[in-house]
Design a protein around this motif. Structure first.
Motif, PDB file in Angstrom:
ATOM      1  N   HIS A   1       7.155  -7.853  -9.743  1.00  0.00           N
ATOM      2  CA  HIS A   1       6.104  -6.452  -9.778  1.00  0.00           C
ATOM      3  C   HIS A   1       4.954  -7.427  -8.769  1.00  0.00           C
ATOM      4  N   ALA A   2       4.322  -6.267  -7.853  1.00  0.00           N
ATOM      5  CA  ALA A   2       3.284  -6.767  -7.338  1.00  0.00           C
ATOM      6  C   ALA A   2       2.360  -5.575  -7.221  1.00  0.00           C
ATOM      7  N   PRO A   3       0.754  -5.519  -7.220  1.00  0.00           N
ATOM      8  CA  PRO A   3       0.273  -4.667  -7.358  1.00  0.00           C
ATOM      9  C   PRO A   3       0.313  -3.683  -6.014  1.00  0.00           C
ATOM     10  N   VAL A   4       0.365  -2.340  -6.350  1.00  0.00           N
ATOM     11  CA  VAL A   4       0.121  -1.494  -4.919  1.00  0.00           C
ATOM     12  C   VAL A   4      -1.088  -0.749  -4.981  1.00  0.00           C
TER      13      VAL A   4
ATOM     14  N   ARG B   1       4.841  12.598 -11.014  1.00  0.00           N
ATOM     15  CA  ARG B   1       5.895  11.798 -11.502  1.00  0.00           C
ATOM     16  C   ARG B   1       6.880  11.016 -10.587  1.00  0.00           C
ATOM     17  N   ASP B   2       7.370  12.185  -9.924  1.00  0.00           N
ATOM     18  CA  ASP B   2       8.552  11.606  -9.073  1.00  0.00           C
ATOM     19  C   ASP B   2       8.035  10.806  -7.826  1.00  0.00           C
ATOM     20  N   TYR B   3       6.892  11.199  -7.459  1.00  0.00           N
ATOM     21  CA  TYR B   3       6.371  10.357  -6.162  1.00  0.00           C
ATOM     22  C   TYR B   3       5.948   8.882  -6.806  1.00  0.00           C
ATOM     23  N   VAL B   4       5.472   8.849  -8.071  1.00  0.00           N
ATOM     24  CA  VAL B   4       5.162   7.505  -8.577  1.00  0.00           C
ATOM     25  C   VAL B   4       6.339   6.723  -8.680  1.00  0.00           C
ATOM     26  N   ALA B   5       7.668   7.378  -9.203  1.00  0.00           N
ATOM     27  CA  ALA B   5       8.628   6.653  -9.298  1.00  0.00           C
ATOM     28  C   ALA B   5       9.274   6.179  -8.205  1.00  0.00           C
ATOM     29  N   GLY B   6       9.078   6.992  -6.864  1.00  0.00           N
ATOM     30  CA  GLY B   6       9.588   6.768  -5.672  1.00  0.00           C
ATOM     31  C   GLY B   6       8.699   5.411  -5.144  1.00  0.00           C
TER      32      GLY B   6
ATOM     33  N   ILE C   1       0.706  -1.232  -0.034  1.00  0.00           N
ATOM     34  CA  ILE C   1      -0.142   0.087  -0.029  1.00  0.00           C
ATOM     35  C   ILE C   1       1.105   1.301  -0.057  1.00  0.00           C
ATOM     36  N   SER C   2       0.405   2.396  -0.468  1.00  0.00           N
ATOM     37  CA  SER C   2       0.961   3.691  -0.613  1.00  0.00           C
ATOM     38  C   SER C   2      -0.196   4.743  -0.631  1.00  0.00           C
ATOM     39  N   ASP C   3       0.156   6.105  -0.097  1.00  0.00           N
ATOM     40  CA  ASP C   3      -0.946   7.047  -0.213  1.00  0.00           C
ATOM     41  C   ASP C   3      -0.251   7.807  -1.617  1.00  0.00           C
TER      42      ASP C   3
ATOM     43  N   ALA D   1       7.772   5.463 -15.486  1.00  0.00           N
ATOM     44  CA  ALA D   1       6.840   5.406 -16.653  1.00  0.00           C
ATOM     45  C   ALA D   1       5.994   3.915 -16.491  1.00  0.00           C
ATOM     46  N   TRP D   2       6.025   3.369 -15.560  1.00  0.00           N
ATOM     47  CA  TRP D   2       4.966   2.267 -15.395  1.00  0.00           C
ATOM     48  C   TRP D   2       4.184   2.548 -14.325  1.00  0.00           C
ATOM     49  N   CYS D   3       3.073   1.895 -14.332  1.00  0.00           N
ATOM     50  CA  CYS D   3       2.082   1.966 -13.114  1.00  0.00           C
ATOM     51  C   CYS D   3       2.403   1.114 -12.015  1.00  0.00           C
ATOM     52  N   PRO D   4       2.306   1.495 -10.860  1.00  0.00           N
ATOM     53  CA  PRO D   4       2.598   0.616  -9.551  1.00  0.00           C
ATOM     54  C   PRO D   4       1.539  -0.338  -9.127  1.00  0.00           C
ATOM     55  N   GLY D   5       0.444  -0.240  -9.950  1.00  0.00           N
ATOM     56  CA  GLY D   5      -0.678  -0.939  -9.601  1.00  0.00           C
ATOM     57  C   GLY D   5      -0.600  -1.754 -10.648  1.00  0.00           C
ATOM     58  N   CYS D   6      -0.726  -1.887 -12.015  1.00  0.00           N
ATOM     59  CA  CYS D   6      -0.722  -2.905 -12.986  1.00  0.00           C
ATOM     60  C   CYS D   6       0.297  -3.136 -13.843  1.00  0.00           C
ATOM     61  N   ASN D   7       1.514  -2.148 -13.694  1.00  0.00           N
ATOM     62  CA  ASN D   7       2.642  -2.429 -14.410  1.00  0.00           C
ATOM     63  C   ASN D   7       2.545  -2.005 -15.818  1.00  0.00           C
TER      64      ASN D   7
END
Length: 602
Positions: free
Chosen positions: A528-531, A494-499, A317-319, A465-471
């Motif tokens: 990969h695992a969904p976030v 964009r930077d937070y998604v990369a983090g 999980i992540s906010d 560039a990739w989604c943390p949920g579905c990659n």
């Protein structure tokens, strides 16, 4: 990753300067100018012998021996450079009638062997790339398998060297038929490069107590080293032991340091500089048990941004919120200094071209201008290095505090070996390539280790560039700095998604992390695992210090008769260096203002 011992040993480096020097035998004080002269004589002897040794060993047989790691009789080479050089018969030479102790020769062979071992990897990579290089097209064919891995940036640099060598043309190649020219030629590093230049330094760690000895007390460090008393010492009496006294930096006071190592002697604009190393006991992290990780993305807008990902046992999980580092305007100053340094370099290069065919009188004038430009460029480079170091450690302190506030035991950073600044234009790519990322990564690993947080290097490809949920690939509906996934409904900065992606890779690969030769921790695979996005705020709100502008109050001038006192006067401009906290008054580097000799050490 953690053992039975709750602590582990970690080495770090620091610098200091001696403020007093005395003769170890007689106790007579030695001036700092005389000390600099003696050290310069020692460095000249070491530099000359090391240059001659590297030139003599610059042949393919040397790199074949180092790549194999074995002697002619099949025995493995020792890891210590001076011992391996003695086994192989690599002996430095000195001018005639010059007496040099054998421990100084140890320093020479240790430095030369370390340089050759570093270039052995480059020699193997050049041989592999040159075998796949096509001179007709100027391209390198893809590897067929079983060859040495070469980073893409390194391969592009070698390709440029091969193309330049092809354009210059070899006499044998130019006389050969076209079919023979097209055949790939297996080159070595000795074919396309000259021996490297030697830096004037003396690594005393390769010597023993006969050359140098170190003693550290509470806040003082004493180094006893044997230095020459003449530029060309001809007998043993010309080598005398000198005891140097230096003050330890304040940030080392009270730290659990378990070992002090002999320093490296160098000279800069201020005189003798001691580059020291020490071993410290830090908390041993339990990497497999990490559940909260901070991902650090190297941002093009600022030095870095961080975000948090948590492993709850039921998933990640992540906010999708994070922390952006504020460089206090130093990034703009670094960009200005970089532009100024490049301008000075281009101007000096142009003047050198004009001086080649100029008359003698004009040539002397141009050479004087070139000397001034080189001096100014060196000053700009020194200023950039100082700001980069301050920026790196300030960034490391902020990110480490952010991780501690979030109860994180892992910080995942992008692997800089796989990260290349591309696609942002030549100016921005060059600016990003010369940023303080390497220094910031080293400073972050050192600062985080002291609070029990381990820094893990993860692959950088596709992190922003990739989604943390579905990659899947993210969209940019609002520009470069925005990221959004239509299927998962995840997105944000964009930077937070990369983090978040980097922290996810660190958590998923924590069981497969390996130790590198440099002592770092690295995850080489990407899983990969969904976030899931949580509604609650999981990350802390870091406190941002306010760097208030400080203006020195001066008494208002008495207005002259007939002067309009209502007219406003602009206040002097404040500097980004003005902060609320006063500067430390304790001198830790040794003052060079008064260069007279101090009282005797006895």
């Amino acid at each position: 990753m953690a053992g039975t011992d709750p602590t582990e040993r970690r080495q770090f480096a620091f610098t200091t300067r001696p403020h007093m020097a005395v003769d170890d035998t007689t106790g007579d004080p030695i001036g700092l100018d005389d000390l600099d002269s003696r050290v310069r004589w020692l460095l000249d002897l070491i530099t000359g012998a090391e240059t001659e040794l590297l030139t003599r060993l610059w042949q393919p047989a040397t790199f074949d021996t180092l790549a194999a790691g074995r002697e002619g009789d099949g025995r493995a080479l020792p890891k210590h450079g001076h011992v391996a050089a003695a086994r192989l018969g690599w002996t430095p030479t000195y001018p005639d009638d010059v007496c040099v102790p054998s421990r100084v020769s140890r320093v020479v062979t240790a430095q030369a062997t370390a340089t050759l071992r570093t270039l052995t990897y480059r020699d193997t990579a050049i041989a592999s790339l040159s075998a796949r290089f096509d001179p007709a097209t100027g391209h390198i064919a893809p590897p067929t398998g079983g060859e040495v891995y070469v980073p893409s940036g390194f391969a592009r640099g070698v390709r440029r060297q091969l193309v330049a060598r092809t354009r210059r043309g070899d006499e044998a190649t130019s006389d050969a038929p076209t079919s023979d020219v097209a055949q790939p030629e297996r080159l070595r590093i000795t074919d396309i490069q000259t021996p490297p230049k030697v830096t004037a330094m003396a690594r005393l760690a390769a010597a023993d107590k006969q050359l140098a000895e170190l003693t550290v007390t509470d806040r003082t460090m004493e180094l006893t080293v044997k230095l020459p008393t003449a530029a060309s010492p001809t007998r043993r009496a010309h080598w005398q032991r000198v005891r140097l006294t230096a003050v330890l930096p304040p940030h080392l006071h009270g730290r659990p340091i378990t070992g002090w190592h002999l320093p490296t002697l160098t000279l800069d604009g201020r005189g003798l500089l001691l580059r020291c190393a020490a071993t410290e006991a830090v908390p041993a992290p339990d990497l497999p048990a990490a559940t909260v990780a901070v991902g650090v993305d190297w941002s093009p807008a600022t030095l870095g941004a961080a975000a948090i990902t948590t492993d709850t046992g039921d998933g990640l999980i992540s906010d999708l919120r994070g922390y952006t580092y504020d460089d206090r305007g130093l990034g703009i100053k670094l960009a200005r200094l970089q532009t100024e340094g490049q301008f000075l370099h281009r101007k000096a290069a142009r003047l050198r071209q004009l001086a080649e065919n100029a008359p003698p009188q004009v040539r002397s004038e141009l050479e004087a201008k070139i000397a001034v430009l080189d001096e100014n460029r060196a000053a700009v480079g020194a200023k950039r290095g100082k700001i980069n170091r301050e920026l790196a450690f300030h960034f490391a302190r902020q990110v480490a505090d952010y991780a501690v506030a979030a109860d994180a035991t892992m910080i995942a950073v992008e692997d800089l070996a796989t990260l290349e600044p591309r696609g942002r234009g030549r100016v921005n790519n060059n600016r990003a390539a010369q940023s303080a990322r390497h220094k910031a990564a080293d400073a972050l690993a050192h600062t985080a280790a002291r609070v029990g947080v381990v820094v893990v290097t993860v692959p950088a490809k596709g992190s922003s560039a990739w989604c943390p949920g579905c990659n899947e690939e993210l969209a940019r509906p609002k520009g470069y700095h925005d990221a959004w996934c239509g299927s998962c409904r995840l997105g944000g900065n964009r930077d937070y998604v990369a983090g978040v992606n980097l922290a996810k890779r660190g958590l998923l690969g924590r069981g497969k992390a390996v130790r590198t030769r440099g002592g770092g921790v690295k995850v080489r695979t990407t899983e990969h695992a969904p976030v899931r996005k949580c509604r609650d705020k999981t990350g802390p709100t870091p406190g941002r210090p306010r760097h208030r502008r400080v203006r020195h109050s001066v008494p208002a001038p008495t207005p002259a008769e007939g002067v309009n006192t209502l007219k406003s006067r602009p206040a002097p401009e404040a500097s980004v260096w003005d902060t609320v906290e006063p500067a430390a008054s304790e001198d830790v580097s040794g003052s060079r203002e008064e260069r007279e000799s101090g009282p005797p050490g006895t």
